[in-house]
Scaffold this active site. Sequence first.
Site, PDB file in Angstrom:
ATOM      1  N   PHE A 255       0.874  -1.181   0.000  1.00  0.00           N
ATOM      2  CA  PHE A 255       0.000   0.000   0.000  1.00  0.00           C
ATOM      3  C   PHE A 255       0.904   1.222   0.000  1.00  0.00           C
ATOM      4  O   PHE A 255       1.664   1.431   0.940  1.00  0.00           O
ATOM      5  CB  PHE A 255      -0.900  -0.027   1.238  1.00  0.00           C
ATOM      6  CG  PHE A 255      -2.019   0.980   1.223  1.00  0.00           C
ATOM      7  CD1 PHE A 255      -3.303   0.601   0.893  1.00  0.00           C
ATOM      8  CD2 PHE A 255      -1.780   2.313   1.558  1.00  0.00           C
ATOM      9  CE1 PHE A 255      -4.349   1.517   0.882  1.00  0.00           C
ATOM     10  CE2 PHE A 255      -2.811   3.241   1.548  1.00  0.00           C
ATOM     11  CZ  PHE A 255      -4.106   2.848   1.210  1.00  0.00           C
ATOM     12  N   LEU A 256       0.823   2.021  -1.058  1.00  0.00           N
ATOM     13  CA  LEU A 256       1.742   3.155  -1.178  1.00  0.00           C
ATOM     14  C   LEU A 256       1.036   4.375  -1.759  1.00  0.00           C
ATOM     15  O   LEU A 256       0.445   4.302  -2.835  1.00  0.00           O
ATOM     16  CB  LEU A 256       2.918   2.787  -2.095  1.00  0.00           C
ATOM     17  CG  LEU A 256       3.929   3.907  -2.383  1.00  0.00           C
ATOM     18  CD1 LEU A 256       4.660   4.325  -1.116  1.00  0.00           C
ATOM     19  CD2 LEU A 256       4.931   3.473  -3.454  1.00  0.00           C
ATOM     20  N   ILE A 257       1.104   5.460  -1.018  1.00  0.00           N
ATOM     21  CA  ILE A 257       0.760   6.781  -1.539  1.00  0.00           C
ATOM     22  C   ILE A 257       2.086   7.504  -1.762  1.00  0.00           C
ATOM     23  O   ILE A 257       2.908   7.596  -0.845  1.00  0.00           O
ATOM     24  CB  ILE A 257      -0.124   7.580  -0.564  1.00  0.00           C
ATOM     25  CG1 ILE A 257      -1.424   6.827  -0.278  1.00  0.00           C
ATOM     26  CG2 ILE A 257      -0.414   8.964  -1.125  1.00  0.00           C
ATOM     27  CD1 ILE A 257      -2.313   6.589  -1.480  1.00  0.00           C
ATOM     28  N   GLN A 262       1.156  12.506   0.041  1.00  0.00           N
ATOM     29  CA  GLN A 262       0.969  12.018   1.401  1.00  0.00           C
ATOM     30  C   GLN A 262       0.470  13.128   2.330  1.00  0.00           C
ATOM     31  O   GLN A 262       0.587  14.310   2.018  1.00  0.00           O
ATOM     32  CB  GLN A 262       2.282  11.431   1.938  1.00  0.00           C
ATOM     33  CG  GLN A 262       2.679  10.132   1.254  1.00  0.00           C
ATOM     34  CD  GLN A 262       4.027   9.599   1.715  1.00  0.00           C
ATOM     35  OE1 GLN A 262       4.653  10.144   2.622  1.00  0.00           O
ATOM     36  NE2 GLN A 262       4.488   8.520   1.094  1.00  0.00           N
ATOM     37  N   GLY A 265      -4.937  12.800   3.063  1.00  0.00           N
ATOM     38  CA  GLY A 265      -6.166  12.029   3.120  1.00  0.00           C
ATOM     39  C   GLY A 265      -6.377  11.019   2.008  1.00  0.00           C
ATOM     40  O   GLY A 265      -7.408  10.335   1.978  1.00  0.00           O
ATOM     41  N   GLY A 267      -4.624   8.218   1.348  1.00  0.00           N
ATOM     42  CA  GLY A 267      -4.530   6.851   1.853  1.00  0.00           C
ATOM     43  C   GLY A 267      -5.844   6.425   2.485  1.00  0.00           C
ATOM     44  O   GLY A 267      -6.321   5.292   2.276  1.00  0.00           O
ATOM     45  N   GLU A 290      -0.880  -7.914   5.221  1.00  0.00           N
ATOM     46  CA  GLU A 290       0.395  -8.631   5.312  1.00  0.00           C
ATOM     47  C   GLU A 290       1.502  -7.696   5.788  1.00  0.00           C
ATOM     48  O   GLU A 290       1.819  -6.702   5.129  1.00  0.00           O
ATOM     49  CB  GLU A 290       0.764  -9.201   3.936  1.00  0.00           C
ATOM     50  CG  GLU A 290       2.094  -9.914   3.894  1.00  0.00           C
ATOM     51  CD  GLU A 290       2.474 -10.381   2.495  1.00  0.00           C
ATOM     52  OE1 GLU A 290       3.475 -11.093   2.352  1.00  0.00           O
ATOM     53  OE2 GLU A 290       1.765 -10.023   1.542  1.00  0.00           O
TER      54      GLU A 290
END
Length: 406
Positions: A255-257, A262, A265, A267, A290
Site C-alpha cells: 500500500f503506497l501513496i 501524502q 487524506g 490513503g 500482510e
Amino acid sequence: MDDFIDPSRSNPLQGWTCSSNEAVSFALVMPDDIVSGTIDESITFSPKYTYPFFGQEELIFGYKGLSIELYFTSGSLYPYFNVSYEDKITLEIAGSLCKAQELLPPLLEKWPQSSSGQLWTNDMSYFRKRVEEDAKTFRPMGTKIFEYEKDDAVYEIYHCTFDTPRFKEYHRRLQFFLLFYIEAASYIQEDDKRWDIYLLFEKVNEGGRLFYNIVGYTTCYRFVYFERCAIDRESESRGESPNTAARTRIRISQFLILPPYQENGHGKMLYTTLFSLWQSDADIADIVVEDENDGFATLRDRCDLRYLMAKNAFAGVKFPMTLHDIAEFGKPHKIGRMQAERLLELGLLKSLAPSDKASYRKQVIRRLYQYNETELSGLEPAEMKKKLNDAYSAKLEEYREVLNTI
C-alpha cells in the site's frame, strides 16, 4: 606546529563517502515543471530507503557533490535517470586505484528492461518531449470503481489485474517505487491470477488540457481458505470429516501513496473505498493485511475504528472477552481476530467507565503477555511485572494518539 597532523592528509579517503538517501532525488514531472531545460526543484522529493541498491549502510563511495536524479513523467512513469557530480575519486593507494562505486547499474537491475528498446533516458530534451506527450495521451487503465473531489481536484480509483491491457508494463514501473518507500518490499509474481491491483490517479483539467497523475496504489491477494462448520454429533461419532465451507479472504499486500500526495487524506480514501467495496461483496469473508508497517497500521486503525463507531459496534461490549468472543465480534465486519482485538481495545478505551478500568487493564495485559511470552518467560516476576506495566502504559499512550484523531 611540527607536531600538528592534518586529519584530511592522514586519511586520503575522507570526504569521498556520502549518504545515498541524500544523493537520490525523485520527481513526478508535468509539462509546467520543466523550465529552461531543468526540473523545478520544488517538486523533487527524497527516498526513505536506498539499501536495496547501495547496501545496508546506505552510503556511496567515490564522489563529491553527487546527485542521482530519478525523474518520471507523472502519468505513464517514463523515466529520466541522470548522474552528476563535482568530482570522482582517482586516488591510488599502495599501487591500487580506488574505484568509485557503480551508480546506475544497481538501479537498472531493478528497472524493467525490454528487447524492443531502452525504457529510460538521460537526455533531458527527449524527456521533456515525453512529458508533453504523456500529458496529452496517457490515460488510466482498468475499470474505474470510484471517484472523489478534494481541494478542487478530482481523484479516480481503478481496478486492474495482470490481464488488464497495458497494465503489466505499467506495474513494472510502478513497483520500482516500493523499494524506496516500503521496508523489505519485493516484487510480486505477474503469472498469479489472484492479484487485484487498485490505482489512484489525480485527474487534472487545466485550461482545457486533461491529464492524469499517479497518486498511489495497493496490491491485494485473493485466496480461498476452508472454514470449519458446525458438525452434528452423529456424523462426528462415525469418524466422518468435519464439514467445511470455502471462504474468500482478501489480503492487502502493498500500500503506497507517493510522497507528493501524502498527509492529504488519499490513503484514507483508497483504503475506505476498498473496505466498503469488500464489505458489500458476499463472497469475501474477511480482510487482512500482510506485514503492515507502523504508518499503515495507524491508517488502518483510524479507518476501521470510524467504521465500527458508525455501526455502533461497541454498544454493550465489555471486557473480559475470550478469543472466540473477539473473533465473533469481528466476523460480521469481515475483520480478522487480531485486528478486532486491537480495535476493541481502542474502542472500549474511548468511553471507558471507571468501574471497567480493572477488567480493561487485565485484558490488555493478558494480550501483551501472550504476544511477548518468549521474551518475558525468562524474567524474574518483579521484572516481568514492570515490563508489562511499562508496555501497558506505552500502549495506552499509542491508543490515545489514535483516538485524538477520530
